[in-house]
Design an enzyme around this catalytic site. Sequence first.
Site, PDB file in Angstrom:
ATOM      1  CE  LYS A 151      -4.740   1.333   2.213  1.00 54.07           C
ATOM      2  NZ  LYS A 151      -4.805   1.830   0.741  1.00 54.07           N
TER       3      LYS A 151
HETATM    4  N1  PXG Z   1      -7.560  -2.108  -2.896  1.00 60.48           N
HETATM    5  C1  PXG Z   1      -6.842  -1.362  -2.617  1.00 60.48           C
HETATM    6  C2  PXG Z   1      -5.607  -0.316  -3.919  1.00 60.48           C
HETATM    7  C3  PXG Z   1      -7.293  -0.921  -1.673  1.00 60.48           C
HETATM    8  O1  PXG Z   1      -6.767   0.663  -1.486  1.00 60.48           O
HETATM    9  C4  PXG Z   1      -8.752  -2.112  -0.712  1.00 60.48           C
HETATM   10  C5  PXG Z   1      -8.045  -2.717  -1.098  1.00 60.48           C
HETATM   11  C6  PXG Z   1      -9.474  -2.449   0.466  1.00 60.48           C
HETATM   12  O2  PXG Z   1      -8.404  -2.927   1.369  1.00 60.48           O
HETATM   13  P1  PXG Z   1      -8.867  -3.136   2.827  1.00 60.48           P
HETATM   14  O3  PXG Z   1      -8.123  -3.174   3.494  1.00 60.48           O
HETATM   15  O4  PXG Z   1      -9.391  -1.556   3.556  1.00 60.48           O
HETATM   16  O5  PXG Z   1      -9.998  -3.572   2.774  1.00 60.48           O
HETATM   17  C7  PXG Z   1      -7.469  -1.116  -0.321  1.00 60.48           C
HETATM   18  C8  PXG Z   1      -7.704   0.029   0.500  1.00 60.48           C
HETATM   19  C9  PXG Z   1     -10.115   5.731   0.653  1.00 60.48           C
HETATM   20  C10 PXG Z   1     -10.029   4.738   0.971  1.00 60.48           C
HETATM   21  O6  PXG Z   1     -10.418   7.007   1.511  1.00 60.48           O
HETATM   22  C11 PXG Z   1      -9.345   3.662   0.129  1.00 60.48           C
HETATM   23  C12 PXG Z   1      -8.706   2.613   0.897  1.00 60.48           C
HETATM   24  C13 PXG Z   1      -8.682   2.368   2.279  1.00 60.48           C
HETATM   25  C14 PXG Z   1      -9.608   3.391   3.114  1.00 60.48           C
HETATM   26  C15 PXG Z   1      -9.281   4.694   2.072  1.00 60.48           C
HETATM   27  O7  PXG Z   1     -11.062   5.529  -0.520  1.00 60.48           O
HETATM   28  N2  PXG Z   1      -8.788   1.183   0.556  1.00 60.48           N
END
Ligand code: PXG
Length: 290
Positions: A151
Amino acid sequence: MERKIYLNGVFVEKKDAKISVFDHGLLYGDGVFEGIRSYSRKVFRLHKHMERLYAGAAAIKLNVNMSIDEFESKIIETLRINGLDDAYIRVVVTRGVGDLGLDPRKCSLPTIFIIADKIVLYPEEFYEKGLPIIIAKTRRISPQSISPAIKSLNYLNNILGKIEATAAGCNEALMLTIDGYVAECTGDNIFLIKKGKLITPPSEIGALNGITQQAVIDIALKRGMKFGYEMLKPNDIFDADECFLTGTAAEVIPVNKVDGKVIGSGVPGSVTKDIILAFRELTRVDGTAY
Ligand code: PXG
């Protein structure tokens, strides 16, 4: 109340939470981050988020310079100081301040900050009716270039996908691998239900190991559902009985249309609805209390 931000060992007012223009997080997107949520004074799967952050940091040879334990207590402190019961927490570790060259060895200390704020949620109607998404033309970056399992602060690939989504009047876009397999959305993982089986793409093809994704898999396995990581093509989505996305911000959100094509019956299916409820239950119990 003005928010207090944790920045490099101290708490500062939001207006004073500033970093150098020589920070490589800004100059090169050199760093890692996490998006975490707390529910009723419990941080959902905090340790899993921190393990992912530290694994990402290790993958880019970035020394966080703080133990996971200490980092977790700083996050808890940030939540307490800001008096937040339900929060969105953004944790960022950058390579730190260096000079105008790429060389990370010039950055002697990482920059670390923690922001805790109220979360902005998707409108409830999407959970009831389903979210329409598109398939982006921008392909997900190859794991051989930058692993999407990290990430990292390099989110331009996802942002290009998001720009396509908003241009099409959607909130999310599905991104395919270079070879045309389903990877994930710009900020969410994707799941299908086919003949009662729960399916999500393996992260090795180029997707983040989502914390919410894993929580949904845990729920499914506990219920004795069939589950598998599978390589999927867009046609597998069009043929699915149900489809939903998972992410820290979205939680579990049903998908009703992909590129204008109706998925399943066009309304959230029974398995998806069941998983939405089970996930909401889980967020009440599965967390670090503060
Ligand atoms: N794929 C990507 C590329 C992400 O950035 C997820 C999957 C889901 O992962 P988690 O661990 O959150 O279940 C993410 C996470 C936002 C925001 O503000 C985006 C994420 C997490 C929190 C906030 O758009 N992405």
